[in-house]
Write an enzyme that holds these catalytic residues in place. Structure first.
Site, short mmCIF file in Angstrom:
data_model
loop_
_atom_site.label_atom_id
_atom_site.label_comp_id
_atom_site.label_asym_id
_atom_site.label_seq_id
_atom_site.Cartn_x
_atom_site.Cartn_y
_atom_site.Cartn_z
N HIS A 264 14.58 -9.86 6.64
CA HIS A 264 15.25 -9.89 5.35
C HIS A 264 15.53 -11.33 4.98
CE1 HIS A 264 18.18 -9.01 2.19
NE2 HIS A 264 17.61 -7.82 2.15
N ASP A 318 15.26 -0.20 5.16
CA ASP A 318 14.07 0.64 5.09
C ASP A 318 13.60 1.15 6.44
OD1 ASP A 318 13.75 0.48 2.31
OD2 ASP A 318 12.96 -1.54 2.50
N1 COA Z 1 7.72 -8.85 11.07
C1 COA Z 1 7.39 -9.95 11.77
N2 COA Z 1 7.73 -11.19 11.42
C2 COA Z 1 8.45 -11.35 10.32
C3 COA Z 1 8.86 -10.25 9.55
C4 COA Z 1 8.48 -8.97 9.95
N3 COA Z 1 8.78 -7.88 9.25
N4 COA Z 1 9.57 -10.69 8.49
C5 COA Z 1 9.63 -12.00 8.60
N5 COA Z 1 8.93 -12.42 9.70
C6 COA Z 1 8.74 -13.79 10.12
C7 COA Z 1 7.60 -14.43 9.34
O1 COA Z 1 6.35 -14.23 9.95
C8 COA Z 1 8.02 -15.87 9.31
O2 COA Z 1 7.72 -16.41 10.56
P1 COA Z 1 7.37 -18.01 10.74
O3 COA Z 1 8.63 -18.73 10.36
O4 COA Z 1 7.00 -18.13 12.16
O5 COA Z 1 6.26 -18.27 9.77
C9 COA Z 1 9.53 -15.81 9.19
O6 COA Z 1 9.89 -14.54 9.77
C10 COA Z 1 10.02 -15.82 7.76
O7 COA Z 1 9.33 -14.81 7.05
P2 COA Z 1 9.15 -14.77 5.48
O8 COA Z 1 8.15 -13.73 5.12
O9 COA Z 1 8.90 -16.17 4.99
O10 COA Z 1 10.59 -14.33 5.03
P3 COA Z 1 11.00 -13.94 3.57
O11 COA Z 1 12.46 -14.17 3.49
O12 COA Z 1 10.13 -14.57 2.56
O13 COA Z 1 10.67 -12.38 3.51
C11 COA Z 1 10.81 -10.06 3.81
C12 COA Z 1 11.59 -11.35 3.71
C13 COA Z 1 11.76 -8.88 3.70
C14 COA Z 1 9.82 -9.97 2.62
C15 COA Z 1 10.05 -10.04 5.14
O14 COA Z 1 10.97 -10.05 6.20
C16 COA Z 1 9.13 -8.85 5.25
O15 COA Z 1 7.99 -8.88 4.76
N6 COA Z 1 9.58 -7.74 5.93
C17 COA Z 1 8.80 -6.54 6.03
C18 COA Z 1 8.88 -5.73 4.75
C19 COA Z 1 10.25 -5.08 4.58
O16 COA Z 1 10.75 -4.46 5.48
N7 COA Z 1 10.79 -5.22 3.38
C20 COA Z 1 12.05 -4.59 3.01
C21 COA Z 1 13.12 -5.61 2.75
S1 COA Z 1 14.68 -4.82 2.46
#
Ligand code: COA
Length: 382
Positions: A264, A318
């Site tokens: 998140h 979720d």
């Molecule tokens: N699984 C594995 N690694 C994850 C992850 C996940 N679900 N979510 C984040 N990370 C890691 C990324 O690979 C990244 O790693 P790095 O620093 O080594 O490159 C780091 O954490 C930051 O991720 P990022 O995607 O840049 O974070 P964000 O703040 O932009 O995105 C979400 C937040 C929610 C979009 C992201 O965590 C995600 O895609 N989660 C899965 C989808 C989900 O459950 N969404 C519902 C949200 S309520």
């Protein structure tokens, strides 16, 4: 904008509005609606009361709640031509698309052309909350080849939605679970869909267009769509014993593989809503055997804690919501529409807040293109 240092991808940490609707502390897993912890509301309140709280700013009196509840019950039914429109939609289409189109159409059947009329505002606010469950259930029943049911005004919001979907009343326990899920999803500070609602609202678009925009934003797998993906993921894994090998193989192909339902932008600990949903799941599954998907989710949480915990990546709302919805018989592709049915309360609260002292959103960009390019006539291009 010349200063690239000011650019924050995804607007991370950039305040987009001043808001009193909800408060989130991602390090302590605190989420409050108008100052009241969401866990308390999930246990003690109802979705109707929480909607009022979010939109109006304080808990309703008994009379206010009774009047609001009555107003919602009166606005559950949808125009017969909107039902016809829903019947014409492709049965294999996604219910989020059906909801998106139907909410825009609601604005044609029940117009609110000006946002400067408080009475029309309030009518549209109640209609959106009241009619979105009707629209979702109408699409779900139509694609199953079943008749669309008329809303029941003797049932509360959650009970009526369940009835519209399944043609029978929920047990008190199932009604409470659904009501709690709606409360838990009703609001969550400045997320992508709420920001979308505020941006569209800032143009003085109608409330129906504003909510339709937010529904589009919620539909993506990185936002509301993650609950569907999370359940599919547990089903793909198939068994708690296969969690480790499943994750190893995903990471071998793609080291940046994203496990659905964890991580998140704001939470660096387990999401308080995930904890409540897990408690709900535990409670639901005490008398029957636990579904494989729930056992798999528990094991995936345990394995992921070892890998991602140090980076502050834990289950979000979720992760467990799909397991709960699935246990009460809701089809997987209806999880995100339920999220929208709940979140409309938060979107509307932000829309009302945005319109007070409104200024249209118009951010800047960092230009990365080229200036002074020549126009080459088509016949002279290679
Ligand atoms: N699984 C594995 N690694 C994850 C992850 C996940 N679900 N979510 C984040 N990370 C890691 C990324 O690979 C990244 O790693 P790095 O620093 O080594 O490159 C780091 O954490 C930051 O991720 P990022 O995607 O840049 O974070 P964000 O703040 O932009 O995105 C979400 C937040 C929610 C979009 C992201 O965590 C995600 O895609 N989660 C899965 C989808 C989900 O459950 N969404 C519902 C949200 S309520």
């Amino acid at each position: 904008m010349s200063n690239e240092a000011e650019y924050k991808p995804g607007l991370e940490d950039v305040p987009a509005a001043k808001s009193a609707v909800s408060f989130l502390d991602g390090k302590k897993a605190v989420l409050e609606y108008r100052g009241i912890p969401v866990e308390v509301l999930a246990k003690e309140s109802s979705f109707e009361e929480v909607s009022w709280l979010l939109i109006k700013g304080s808990l309703p009196s008994q009379k206010e709640l009774a009047d609001f509840d009555h107003g919602l019950r009166q606005r559950r039914a949808i125009h017969y031509r909107l039902k016809d429109l829903i019947k014409c939609m492709p049965a294999d289409g996604h219910p989020m698309d059906a909801l998106h189109a139907s909410v825009a159409a609601l604005g044609m059947f029940y117009p609110c052309p000006t946002v400067s009329d408080p009475a029309k505002h309030w009518d549209a606010t109640m209609r959106l909350i009241a009619a979105m469950p009707t629209v979702v259930a109408a699409f779900v029943r139509t694609r199953r080849g079943e008749e669309i049911l008329d809303p029941r005004d003797d049932l509360d919001h959650a009970g009526n939605f369940y009835y519209l979907l399944f043609g029978k009343e929920p047990t008190p326990a199932v009604r409470k679970v659904l009501d709690a899920c709606l409360i838990l999803h009703a609001e969550h500070t400045m997320n992508a869909s709420t920001f979308t609602a505020r941006v569209t609202g800032s143009t003085l678009a109608t409330p129906y267009q504003t909510i339709a925009s937010a529904i589009g934003s919620l539909s993506g797998p990185l936002h509301g769509g993650a609950n569907e993906e999370a359940l599919r993921q547990f089903e793909e894994i198939g068994d708690p014993a296969k969690v480790k090998s499943w994750l190893d193989s995903k990471l071998a192909t793609n080291p940046k593989y994203k496990v659905m339902g964890i991580g998140h932008r704001v939470y660096k600990v387990k999401d308080a809503r995930a904890t409540v949903l897990q408690e709900i799941a535990e409670h639901m599954f005490t008398e029957s055997s636990r579904p494989k998907s729930y056992e798999t989710a528990l094991e995936l949480e345990r394995v992921c804690a070892g890998i991602y915990g140090p980076k502050g990546i834990y289950p979000n709302v979720d992760f467990y919501s799909g397991v709960v919805y699935s246990a009460i018989g809701i089809p997987t592709d209806v999880f995100t529409p339920i999220f929208a049915i709940a979140r409309v309360a938060g979107w509307l609260a932000h829309w009302h807040e945005q319109l007070v002292g409104n200024r249209i959103f118009r951010p800047e960009q960092v230009f990365t293109g080229q200036n002074d390019q020549k126009y080459v006539p088509l016949e002279r291009r290679p």
